[in-house]
Every structure is written in C-alpha cells, then in structure tokens.
Scaffold this motif. Structure first.
Motif, PDB file in Angstrom:
ATOM      1  N   LYS B 273       0.832  -1.203   0.000  1.00  0.00           N
ATOM      2  CA  LYS B 273       0.000   0.000   0.000  1.00  0.00           C
ATOM      3  C   LYS B 273       0.872   1.261   0.000  1.00  0.00           C
ATOM      4  CE  LYS B 273      -3.655   2.213   2.556  1.00  0.00           C
ATOM      5  NZ  LYS B 273      -4.015   2.453   3.951  1.00  0.00           N
ATOM      6  N   THR B 274       1.920   1.266   0.837  1.00  0.00           N
ATOM      7  CA  THR B 274       2.816   2.421   0.881  1.00  0.00           C
ATOM      8  C   THR B 274       3.424   2.667  -0.486  1.00  0.00           C
ATOM      9  OG1 THR B 274       3.402   1.718   3.109  1.00  0.00           O
ATOM     10  CG2 THR B 274       4.762   3.432   2.124  1.00  0.00           C
ATOM     11  N   LYS B 275       3.828   1.571  -1.139  1.00  0.00           N
ATOM     12  CA  LYS B 275       4.488   1.663  -2.431  1.00  0.00           C
ATOM     13  C   LYS B 275       3.523   2.164  -3.501  1.00  0.00           C
ATOM     14  CE  LYS B 275       8.110   0.778  -4.992  1.00  0.00           C
ATOM     15  NZ  LYS B 275       9.431   1.262  -4.659  1.00  0.00           N
ATOM     16  N   ILE B 276       2.341   1.579  -3.542  1.00  0.00           N
ATOM     17  CA  ILE B 276       1.395   1.918  -4.606  1.00  0.00           C
ATOM     18  C   ILE B 276       0.915   3.359  -4.450  1.00  0.00           C
ATOM     19  CG2 ILE B 276      -0.928   1.417  -5.467  1.00  0.00           C
ATOM     20  CD1 ILE B 276      -0.238  -1.527  -5.333  1.00  0.00           C
ATOM     21  N   MET B 277       0.732   3.803  -3.208  1.00  0.00           N
ATOM     22  CA  MET B 277       0.334   5.196  -3.006  1.00  0.00           C
ATOM     23  C   MET B 277       1.378   6.136  -3.603  1.00  0.00           C
ATOM     24  SD  MET B 277      -1.543   5.828   0.548  1.00  0.00           S
ATOM     25  CE  MET B 277      -1.078   7.533   0.258  1.00  0.00           C
ATOM     26  N   SER B 278       2.629   5.751  -3.426  1.00  0.00           N
ATOM     27  CA  SER B 278       3.710   6.592  -3.917  1.00  0.00           C
ATOM     28  C   SER B 278       3.731   6.645  -5.436  1.00  0.00           C
ATOM     29  CB  SER B 278       5.031   6.037  -3.377  1.00  0.00           C
ATOM     30  OG  SER B 278       6.093   6.325  -4.221  1.00  0.00           O
ATOM     31  N   LYS B 279       3.123   5.650  -6.072  1.00  0.00           N
ATOM     32  CA  LYS B 279       3.184   5.544  -7.522  1.00  0.00           C
ATOM     33  C   LYS B 279       1.977   6.140  -8.238  1.00  0.00           C
ATOM     34  CE  LYS B 279       5.916   1.435  -8.561  1.00  0.00           C
ATOM     35  NZ  LYS B 279       5.866   0.895  -9.901  1.00  0.00           N
ATOM     36  N   THR B 280       0.875   6.336  -7.551  1.00  0.00           N
ATOM     37  CA  THR B 280      -0.346   6.671  -8.283  1.00  0.00           C
ATOM     38  C   THR B 280      -0.642   8.150  -8.427  1.00  0.00           C
ATOM     39  OG1 THR B 280      -1.494   6.207  -6.241  1.00  0.00           O
ATOM     40  CG2 THR B 280      -1.593   4.515  -7.936  1.00  0.00           C
ATOM     41  N   LYS B 281      -0.014   8.983  -7.625  1.00  0.00           N
ATOM     42  CA  LYS B 281      -0.368  10.404  -7.670  1.00  0.00           C
ATOM     43  C   LYS B 281       0.125  11.085  -8.948  1.00  0.00           C
ATOM     44  CE  LYS B 281       0.783  10.312  -2.803  1.00  0.00           C
ATOM     45  NZ  LYS B 281       1.834  10.669  -1.866  1.00  0.00           N
ATOM     46  N   VAL B 282       1.125  10.483  -9.547  1.00  0.00           N
ATOM     47  CA  VAL B 282       1.890  11.143 -10.578  1.00  0.00           C
ATOM     48  C   VAL B 282       1.077  11.573 -11.796  1.00  0.00           C
ATOM     49  CG1 VAL B 282       2.626   8.928 -11.533  1.00  0.00           C
ATOM     50  CG2 VAL B 282       4.050  10.925 -11.874  1.00  0.00           C
ATOM     51  N   LEU B 283       0.145  10.749 -12.242  1.00  0.00           N
ATOM     52  CA  LEU B 283      -0.586  11.070 -13.467  1.00  0.00           C
ATOM     53  C   LEU B 283      -1.516  12.263 -13.301  1.00  0.00           C
ATOM     54  CD1 LEU B 283      -1.421   7.521 -14.877  1.00  0.00           C
ATOM     55  CD2 LEU B 283       0.368   9.102 -15.603  1.00  0.00           C
ATOM     56  N   ASP B 284      -2.266  12.295 -12.198  1.00  0.00           N
ATOM     57  CA  ASP B 284      -3.175  13.420 -11.957  1.00  0.00           C
ATOM     58  C   ASP B 284      -2.402  14.735 -11.998  1.00  0.00           C
ATOM     59  OD1 ASP B 284      -4.022  10.996 -10.927  1.00  0.00           O
ATOM     60  OD2 ASP B 284      -5.198  11.882  -9.319  1.00  0.00           O
ATOM     61  N   ASN B 285      -1.249  14.718 -11.356  1.00  0.00           N
ATOM     62  CA  ASN B 285      -0.474  15.952 -11.261  1.00  0.00           C
ATOM     63  C   ASN B 285      -0.023  16.457 -12.621  1.00  0.00           C
ATOM     64  OD1 ASN B 285      -0.673  16.188  -8.510  1.00  0.00           O
ATOM     65  ND2 ASN B 285       1.122  14.925  -8.108  1.00  0.00           N
ATOM     66  N   ILE B 286       0.349  15.559 -13.493  1.00  0.00           N
ATOM     67  CA  ILE B 286       0.803  15.981 -14.817  1.00  0.00           C
ATOM     68  C   ILE B 286      -0.366  16.404 -15.690  1.00  0.00           C
ATOM     69  CG2 ILE B 286       1.875  15.210 -16.975  1.00  0.00           C
ATOM     70  CD1 ILE B 286       3.667  13.396 -15.267  1.00  0.00           C
ATOM     71  N   LEU B 287      -1.421  15.577 -15.700  1.00  0.00           N
ATOM     72  CA  LEU B 287      -2.506  15.795 -16.655  1.00  0.00           C
ATOM     73  C   LEU B 287      -3.441  16.930 -16.241  1.00  0.00           C
ATOM     74  CD1 LEU B 287      -3.259  12.052 -17.402  1.00  0.00           C
ATOM     75  CD2 LEU B 287      -2.237  13.697 -18.979  1.00  0.00           C
ATOM     76  N   GLY B 288      -3.553  17.171 -14.943  1.00  0.00           N
ATOM     77  CA  GLY B 288      -4.451  18.225 -14.489  1.00  0.00           C
ATOM     78  C   GLY B 288      -5.899  17.794 -14.408  1.00  0.00           C
ATOM     79  N   TYR B 289      -6.157  16.503 -14.517  1.00  0.00           N
ATOM     80  CA  TYR B 289      -7.506  15.968 -14.302  1.00  0.00           C
ATOM     81  C   TYR B 289      -7.370  14.563 -13.758  1.00  0.00           C
ATOM     82  CZ  TYR B 289      -6.670  13.948 -18.986  1.00  0.00           C
ATOM     83  OH  TYR B 289      -6.130  13.304 -20.071  1.00  0.00           O
ATOM     84  N   ASP B 290      -8.437  14.027 -13.191  1.00  0.00           N
ATOM     85  CA  ASP B 290      -8.312  12.698 -12.587  1.00  0.00           C
ATOM     86  C   ASP B 290      -9.480  11.784 -12.927  1.00  0.00           C
ATOM     87  OD1 ASP B 290     -10.299  13.768 -11.091  1.00  0.00           O
ATOM     88  OD2 ASP B 290      -9.253  13.631  -9.162  1.00  0.00           O
TER      89      ASP B 290
END
Lengths: 397, 397, 397, 397
Positions: B273-290
């Motif tokens: 869970k710690t690992k996956i949380m660290s990996k998933t935020k990245v796309l929203d931040n770049i694209l500007g939508y979720d």
C-alpha cells in the motif's frame, strides 16, 4: 467582426483531410468535443486565434468525389456520425488538381481512379493554383488563406541543382523541368499567392533552399516537414529519458503496419525511402551519438485499415554494461491523430503570419517528424519552444 | 587536496547498495564504464563534485554478511566481474542496525536471517546512529557524510500527531513511541549529526513535517521520496506527451512483476500500500484531471529475479472520441537502474549542501517517484529544474 | 417435422446470454455469418443437430429488463445491428429468478437493481424452477430443454458435508440450508426436470458429488465447468508445445483486465478466488510437473468494457539451461467469444443426451477451463476427444 | 556392445552445430541437464536409441577454425561453461568443404573468411564427400552415419528441369551444371554413401524429385525441410486453436529480428525469399482457406545477437463479425532452440532407418517448418503422428 480564414488542402478528398473537415463540423454542431486539439485547451488561452467556425474549407484532389462519399469510403468516422452530419450538409470548395505528368506513378496505384489525361505545363499549373487561391479568398471574403499539403508521399531526387536558388527554380518552372514535383508546384504557387504553406508530408516542398528563400523574400510563413503523429512522437519523449539517465542506446527496431492508402503508396520502395529517411534522423539528434542500430520498417497490412499499429523494441545498456529493453506497441488511428494537428498548425501558423512572422516558423517544430532547420528533436525542448511562442502570440494579440 | 565524502547506507547489504558500491569500485579499476551515471557525463561538466574515488562506503544492516557474499547471493553482477573485484578487495564499514522492535515484521520474511533479540529504546538507537556517523567521519578524516535509506519499504500509519512538530517528535523519541519507524530514526539521527539524508524508499522519513522542520532548523539538506527507476520514469514522459496533444487519458493499467527481496516484502499488503500510493499520484499531477482509471499492481514473481518487468496498457481518446491505446513492456533490472541514481543523488545533494542549501532540495525532483513538496511530475520540467540547478552549482564552485 | 429444443438461461439478461440470443437471431435473418460456431462448420457435417432456427430461448434473471434494452446497456453489439433486429422483434420467455437470500451479495453490487425483497425457502425455489421448465416446454411444444448457468461467479465454501450424497443434499434442500448456493438450486431443479445442464461458470453446480450422482441416477446429461474463452484457451495450446519440446516451464504470469459486470463481481476477493482456482490447475495437468510459478491475476478495469484484455509472460528454460520467454497480449471480447460456445455446447450436449448419454459428458472437455472429471487439459487431446465424439454422434443419428 | 553412430554436419563450425556438440558433451559430463531434448524424456521410454555418449561428431565447413574458438565467437554458451568443457577437450573430425564455385555469394558476406580459391568440379566434390563419410565411419568403427545440413540458406532457382529425375540430375553432376547448389551436392553424396540425410535448412536438397527418388532407390531415410524452432512452432499451435473455434483469420503479421550470421545472410533478398517461402505456406494448410493477409518479415538487427526475437499480431473475427486480436512477442535463442532438435531428429531418423524405413520419413513432420510431402501442419496432428511413430519404433526394437 471576426476574421475568416480559408484552409485549402492538397489532397482534400483523402483520409486526413476529410476527417479533419468533418471533425471541425461535428464540433461546431456539438456532435463531438474538441479532443485532440491543443488550440482548444487552456494552453492557448488568451491567444487571438481564428475561430473554428470561421475556417472555410476547400482544396484540390486528383479525383473528384463528394465529401460524404469519401468519408464513407475511408471508414474512419462512425456511420452514425456521418449520418448526423449529412442532415445539415456543408460545402467544401473543390478544385481539380492540375496535372503535369509528374504524379502519374501515384495515380496508377488505384485502378478505381478515372482521370482525364490532359496534362499541362508546370507554369500553367502554378497559374491555376494561384487563381484558385484568389478565387476562393474573394468568393468568401476571407482575410487570408492557408494551404496544407496532405497528398501522398513523393519520391525525392538527390542533387537537383535547380532547387538551390529562386532564379534556378523559376527557370525550371518556365522550362517545364520534369524533376519539379507536384508538392513543389503547390508550395511555390502558395507562396506567390501569399498563402502560408504547411507541408504535412515528407515530400520536398518548403524545405528546398529556393522555396525557403522565396518564403523569406515574399514574407510568407511556412512550416514542415511530416506531421508527427505516432511512433516518432513517442520516440521524441523516450530518447530524452534515456539520455538524462545516461542509459546507452544499443538499438531501436521500429516496425509499422498500416492498411490505408498511405500504406499502399509506401509499399513502393521509392516512396518508402522518403518516409523512412524522415523518420530516422531523430534519435541521433536527441542522443548526441549514433553508434546504435536504428531500423524503421513500414509494411502495408490491409486488415489494420486506417489504424496504424507500431511495435518497437528498444535495447539499452545501464550500470556495469547490463542490457535491458523496453517494448512499445502503439495502436493508433493515423487520420484521427493527424486531423487535429492540421487544424492546430493552421491556426498557429496563421496567428504567427498575421503578427508578422515569415519564412520557416521553427517554433512549430514539435508538430513535425523532421522539422525544417531544427536540430533539436527533444519533445520537451520543442514544447518549451511552443510555449514561448504561444506567449509571444498572446503578447501580440 | 580533494575532499573525501562518506556514503552511509541503511540496508548496506541489500541488492541496490551492494550493486552501487561494487559498480563504483569496478569503474575505479577500469573494469566498467560509468554508464547510468549522469554525474559522469557532459551534463555536469564544470561542477565541482566529489570524485568517485573519494567516496568512502559504509552502512547498517539487520544481518551481517560479507559484501562479496552479498553480491553472489543477489545474483545481479556477473560472476566474472565479482571474481575480478575480489582480487583487490575493498573495505566497507559495517554497523549493526540498532533494533527497537519496530522492524520485526520485515525480519520475519526471511527465515535465513538469524538475529539476536536484544532490543533497545529508540533514543539509544538514535544515539548509536549518531555515534556511528561521527566515528566513520573521524576514522577516514572525511569532509562530511551522506546517509541514504535503501531499506525495505515500511508500512505507513495515518494521522500520527507526533509527526507534526519537532517537539512532539522528540518527545515521542524519548517516550519510545512504538509508531516511530526505523526509517524515521535514521533520518532523525542523520539530521542531528548534520549528514544530508536521502530517502530512496517510499517509507516515511524526511517528508514528515517534524523532520522537514528539523532539517531546516539544523540547516541540513535532504531529498526524497522513492527512487524513480522504471515504470514511473516512463510515466512521467508519456503523460506530458498525451497532455500536449490533448489526448484524453481514459485509463492506465500498470502491472509489475519482480522476484527479488523487494518483491517479497511488497507481497505484504501493508507494505504494498505504501508503495502503490507513492506511484499513483503522478498522473493526476501531470494531466491536471483525474477522471481516468489508474491502477498499479505489484506482484512477486520469483522467476524474474532482480529483473523487474512491467506491462502497461494506456487507453486514451482522440479526435471525435476515437479510442486508441499504447502498451509498454519494460524489462529492466531494478538494482542496476537504482544503483547509479544513488550515486548521482548523493553527489548532487552534497554539492548543494556544501554550497549552503538546506531543507528539502526540490531541484532533485526528477530522481523521485513522489518528490517531497513538488507537484510537478512532468519529466521535462523536472529535467529543466535539474539543468538550472546544475548551472547554479557550477556558478558556485 | 424437425425437433424444437428450448434453451433456458440462468442470467438471461446478462451480456453473454443476450449476445448469444441476438446473434442466433441475426444469423437466422442473414444479418450475420455464423463465425465462431463450430457446429455450423464442416467439422460436424453429417451430425443431426437441432437447427439454429429451432432453438427457443428463455431464462431467469434477478432483474427484469427488456432484451433490447439489455443489448444496448451491455454495449457489445453495434447499434446498427440492434436497430435492424428490433424491426422484427422476437420473444424471450422471462422468468423471475427465485430468491432464497443467498444471492444477496451479488445484488448489492449494482445499485440500479431494484429487487423486491420477498425471499422464499430453497425447496420452493426448486419447485418454481421445475414448473418454469415444464411450462416452457409445454407452451412451445418442445422436444426438450437445456439449462445453462451464465450467472455471476459465486464463492465456493470448502468441506460442506451435505454435498457428498443425494440424500444429504436433498435433506439440506428441505431444511433450507444457507450453504446451498443459487447455482446448486438451478442444477438440482434442472436434473429433476430432466433438462440437461451446462455450467458455464466456475461456481459449484454439477461438479459436486451429490449432483453428479443425481445426474447419473436420473439419466440426465450435464457438462462444465467454466467456459474456456480466452487466456486458458491459449494456455492449453502453448503448454503442450513446451512439453513436446522438453522446454522446462519456470513461470507463467497471467494478468487479466476487464471492465464488464463479470469484472466487477470478480473484484470481490471471494468470487475471484473461485475463478482463479478454476484457472490455475490447467498447467500442472498438461506438463506433468508443478515446480514452476503460476500466477493468475484478474483486475477490474472499466475503460476496457466487455473487451477482456490479457497479458502473459511465460518463462522457460531450454538447452544448457538457457532462459527464454514468450509474451502474449490477448485483446478479446469476452461475451463475443463466449456466446457461440453456449450454442455449440447446447447443441452437442442435447445431441448426446438424445442418443442416450447421461452423467458428465467428458467429451465436451475442450469447452471448459476446468472440465469435470477430466485430468487432460491438452487442447489437442481434447479436440481429438471431441472429434471422436462427433463421429459417434454421426453414427448414431 | 552399444552401437556408435556418426553425425556429420554441413556447417560444423556454425552456431547451431557447435552449440549442439558442446551441449551433448556438457550433458555427458553432467555439466548440464538434457533440457530441450525430447529423446531424453519419458515420451520415448522403451525405444532403443543411440546413446548420447555414442554419437561421434564431425563435419565440413568452408573455413577451418578450432571448435572452442567457434564457441567463443558465437557467444551463445556462457564463458564459464566453455572453460569447464575445455578442461577435458574432445575431438571433432573436420573436413574441408569442397568448393565448386557455387557458394561464392555466401563467402563474400564475411570478410574475415580466408579461403583458398581452388575450385573443383561437382563430381569431384561428390566423390570427396563420399570418401569423407566412409573414412569417418572406418576410423571410429561406426555402425553408420547421419548427415545434417546446417549451412546458410541458399537461393532457390525455379524450373530447373534437371531436378526432376535421377538421370537428369546425375547428368548435370557430370556436366558440372552451375545450378547444382552446395546443398544438393551434400544430399546426393550422402544418399550415395547410404548416410541418412537431414535438411535442417530451407535450401533445396532432398525435397527435389531426383533426390527423393534416389533416396527411395538407395533405401536411405531422409527428412526435412527447415527446422521449426520459434515463430512457426507457435503458429502451428495457434492456428488450429482458431480453426476449432471457427474464429476467422483476417491477417497475421510476423516480424523477426535477429543479429547472428543467419540474420546477416537473410538480409540478402534472394536468401530471404527462400526462407520466407518456407514460412508462409503453413497457415493456409492448417486453416483450409487463404483469404487472409499473411506477411512474414525478417530483419537483421545486430543488438539481438543470437537471440531471435519475433513479434506477431494476429487479427481474427468472431461472433457477429467482431474483430479481435492476439499479439505474441517471442524472445528465444535461435541456436539454443535448434541444437537439441538436431540431436532429436538424428536419433529418431537413425532409429527409423535401422528398422527399415527409407525415403522421406514424414513422421518427423513436427520438426520442420515445411515438412516434405506433408500437407498437415497442425502441431497436434503432427505430434500424434510422432507418438504413433515412437510406438512403432518401440515395437520394432
């Protein structure tokens, strides 16, 4: 009142052209969202661009066929969307493509094309195109007109001396030199008619010295070469990633399969060569070295239709000489990816032109596989260039 | 005389640590080229960095095992290279990892680990680590020392109030609060010993408010979280490409298979869970939508060994709502990709520190999956940040 | 006059059922070719099978919704085909699924389902199903009726003693034992009504000892478990290839992503477990050894819709212990692959039944991921079995 | 006493040959397991085959190079294994390949080959090969000898009349006809010397009418063409799967990249044509129709070395004309896959020969891409044929 701008397309009945036109019409009628168009996002907020509803479409083609028939034949749009569009039809001004004998090799590929065989001298073809442009502008009271080349890839001949200066080129036009290609004729006529010209193909047009000089002399903005729609697009983001991690590229094998008319033309080794040359320079330029094996294959594969599939295997070396690899399988739709780029480039090129830009507009490098006079193929740097360009447009509204 | 800097590694016997150390030794002896190291390329030309030959290695681990035995066990380096290295052995200063009871869950995963069961209070652990750092610096007459956390991912607990201020945290240290993780202890002790700290894992260390404040107060430079070695690396280049073409992301499914110890630890749902949380935020931040579906799976798959394979399918929508997709298969070697990053970050972080930087050094964002206090995950922007940072370092030699 | 046979489907409004029914109707009206149906190829030439036009459709579902509405909701058929079918509508006999309280966990997953909460005892449910079958046969003057289970996967409970004999099972029915699943009720009722039963799901039905015994006692033909539509299908051809080349399997990692209702149900770990168990036995049985790592993952991924995508990496060892691998990416449509199998199995099972077969018809093993009482999962051997079976059917016309 | 059989290899210094020989030696010394060899599994239990330790190796090559030097050059075996083998060296009888001028085109590809230019007439080449075979048999007191062709693919000429009868062929031999290829010379000489002949390449040898007739007349067993090691192997399992589900194949695009000498030779369009022809017939034969697009590409890609990578996209149509696809990425090692096949075929062909078989042994069809006189390419049927063949061998021990 808002300005109206014409977009005259060389190959107006082809897959990309008809998809672009139908798409803009669909957006205007709220039948579709402008997905794929950068010029409808916040990225260009504040730039005074021609409105989608103020773009007037027209163009040339070697065979005349009604637009809706083309849409059905290409099989790219869903039938239900075509049906909805047909309910409220729109006009596209069609001009018969002047024939100088040089495009013969292309025509032969499709036995369904019925073409009258009257060929005309190059200088008459030039005159006809200029007349067409002016007629189109007057008919619709347009502020101006952009010409975009979307016709099939033409073979490139090496070492043609007449390409080097305006004088030699115009002399060749007058003498009906058989090495003047169809693309050069359109580019030359457009510049003479003061219509900004976009070369969306790898064919020789505004990248030859004579026409670059002419564009500067006539103060017309031009852009090219070869719209970057798929494999080269992701190459220009993956290669910088390797570079900034100092991962040494050993080899990049790229294969493309496509089943549309473009694919059929590219089966011809001469045409394919022009295309592949346009695709291979990009990696060396980004990485700064060339001791790797780069191979690009293009194969005609009818079951794929317009969906252009690509597969890449990328071999690279890391820490302690360890070999690793990355494989990419791209399942794109060629015309769907290309269509909005045509509109984006047209709007941005016109905006630059009306603010005084002329000659090759290098700031549009990101849109091209082989950007003219640009050595930097790194996507991120090209985007930065584009961002700055958009800022300048904004400041000069 | 050139400065000498120590690199103390938490998890010094692990795969990444031993690969990094052996690699630097191989480069020093001309047994390998510095492929993978940005800090040995022209990109950093002109920056006064600690020389590879002046880095002194040491560290902590929960089990003691000779370095060359570790190298053989991990199976990452070729045997022939290990044999060559063994001929001219080198020392690594080993410190026994202080046990506070908190790392129990990790230890249990490997029955071959024999650990004496003497546990000590947190504050004693902190004192021991500080003593180790100082002892190491004095022994080798080092200018300074960087600590990097390469230990296994730890579970993260939510809403722990004592993480919010230095005072509450130090109170918790003194009261032996069982929610203080091993990573926090090392980070705290390093800052107190004025050793810049790198968190190469997703565990909670210098990203907690208390320790960020402490790093500022003590004027120590820190960086993290979670070294960006594979899937997230290419995510941060592909996502901007989609954004700048206004191609709407519909879904991104990512699966990872790996067979090393990291993979085994991540089988545990809490660690994963710690690992996956660290990996998933990245796309929203770049694209500007979720409004897309992003799923990251990590699976332990022993046949893969240290080679971390990933497969992604990326679904996006273009012109006229047409769906397209891109699939990526990444066949990388986890430790091989991570090892040079540890060296790059260490050299750059020290360079910043000795020029006066302190607190979180955001300019190193490109190296991390989840860069602390940085919302911009776009690779190209992060590289730009890094380039500017390198310029500043150069100007302050 | 030709015989007419009924096909009663548990889950008649689901994606597979509605696609199968609409497909048969489309073929009858010459709107589609029978692609996907083995029973319309030369392979079965000469076997007296029920004609496509003589299959009468009906079934149960927990929610009532008109067939054409279901087709549109599932989004599998092209809208233009649905429109054509709607012009000449056809009837499907709908029976309300008896509720015993056991299917609650499934219902909750879709908030759009509005279900009256009247629950009835198991024995009443059995009685209702038998009545439905008989009513259906009489109404259309059918020669007979086949029941197929296409409902969502149910969790399996281990070590239920009442599953072992007919007596214990019937006692449990009478005592309303809460461990009797919905699938068991339909299977029990079908056998009692002398309707051959197909379990197209991995749920517990005719593979439990009590119902196998009952099928033999009542002389009813049954078949199952779990229709083999995609990943397991190619597993059963790739594994024998490895075996006959003595290539040692080291590991097989399989991931599946799907976005339909089946995918949503399988997100629930209990349901997923039943499914994954059904999928993992197959390799050991073919290869004859089990010292490899086999992992099957199923993930809900909405962008995929009914298109079930799979990715496999297959690691194997050859000559001199050399490691090699094969990767497969399957982009299939779940219901499109399953629908014709339902029709094929139904026609072949009825043909066997009317020629005197009863109990588990093992000759249909090829159609199932986990064929009941069959240890041989090799596709080629299963096809051979099927070929011989077809020969026998032919000889007994 | 156990029989001893010779294996004489045309191209004995090539990658496949040296890997096969070294592998057998490694197995004999317990340095490796016989993974990859069917003839060391239970499948052939009870068949009296020549023991691995009783196979004596020899052969011809156009350049002489010591075996261990070849092993190192090819880079297929791990260095540590070569070192272990070298400690207890073994002899391979080397014969200089007779030169008739026909193999020139092959030699030119490698400038490192130094060949004396003495060319001899075809009939002298035949005589030399026969003498070599007899000398080899006598020297080691062998029961017999098998010849296998592992040399580079040769171009095939169409419509050569002299290939049709023994008489015309022998007349051509005597007249030194330049259209007699190197492969034909070896095949002819082997049959005359009563040595069973295996054509592991697609070149023209024992599939030409004259030599098939000769094999029957001389009662010598022969087998071919073109060892099935990778892409075609899985084609022959996937195609039957499609057939038995009545899934209509629309197109199959296959690309191969390989970086070994075989790949370099296949860059030559004439050689490639022979290879690709051998690979394309297989699908039509299995499916029973040919209205699909089948394209096979082979590209030389040096970074891959001996590891032959393939990528396939398979497009097929199912229920209601729905298009689906399957993609395969095969990462194999060409010589590692081929080497054990050579040994398997040699042992089985000899076993058949000593039990009285002669002419083309069709039962070995499974081992070949383009089995001579066999229309059935279905892997499962071929395996069945092989199983029956093994039974017959067993019964005739």
């Amino acid at each position: 009142m808002d300005k109206k701008i014409g977009l005259l397309i060389v190959g107006v009945n082809g897959a990309i052209a008809s998809t672009a036109i139908a798409g803009v019409e669909a957006i205007k009628r709220n039948l579709a969202k402008p997905t794929g168009l950068l010029t409808e996002t916040e990225a260009v907020a504040g730039v005074d661009l021609v409105k989608l509803s103020n773009i007037k479409f027209g163009g040339w083609d070697i065979v005349q066929e009604p637009h809706f028939q083309c849409l059905k034949k290409h099989g790219i749009l869903e039938e239900s969307l075509i049906t909805k569009l047909e309910k409220e039809p729109y006009d596209i001004d069609f001009f018969s493509a002047p024939r100088t004998g040089i495009t013969n090799h292309i025509m032969n590929i499709d036995s369904t094309m019925h073409i009258d065989d009257i060929m005309i001298p190059v200088k008459d073809a030039v005159r006809q195109i200029i007349e067409n442009i002016n007629e189109f502008k007057n008919k619709y009271n347009l502020t101006g007109c952009v010409v975009v080349n979307l016709s099939s890839t033409e073979p490139r001949k090496e070492n043609l001396e007449f390409l080097n200066t305006i004088e030699l080129f115009e002399d060749a036009v007058n003498k009906n030199n058989p090495d003047i290609s169809s693309g050069m004729i359109y580019a030359y006529a457009s510049i003479k008619a003061h219509a900004p010209f976009i070369n969306f193909t790898p064919s020789a047009t505004v990248d030859i010295p004579a026409l670059k000089q002419l564009a500067e002399k006539e103060r017309v903005a031009v852009a090219g070469n070869d719209g970057k729609t798929g494999q080269t697009l992701y190459k220009t983001v993956i290669a910088p990633m390797l570079k900034w991690r100092n991962l040494k590229l050993l080899g990049w094998y790229s294969t493309n399969i496509l089943g549309n008319n473009d694919g059929r033309v590219l089966e011809d080794p001469n045409h394919k060569k022009t295309k592949i040359m346009s695709k291979t320079k990009v990696l060396d330029n980004i990485l700064g070295y060339d001791d790797f094996y780069h191979r690009v294959e293009i194969n005609y594969y009818p079951p794929r239709g317009d969906a252009k599939e690509a597969w890449d295997t990328i071999d690279f070396q890391g820490w302690l000489g360890t070999n690793m690899s990355m494989k990419i399988n791209w399942i794109g739709e060629d015309s769907i990816l290309a269509a909005p780029l045509v509109i984006d480039i047209m709007r941005l090129l016109w905006a630059a032109y009306e603010r005084g830009a002329y000659g090759v507009v290098r700031e549009l490098a990101e849109y091209f596989k082989d950007p003219i006079d640009c050595k930097d193929h790194d996507f991120s740097n090209q985007i930065l260039l584009l961002q700055k360009f958009i800022e300048i447009l904004k400041d000069n509204n």
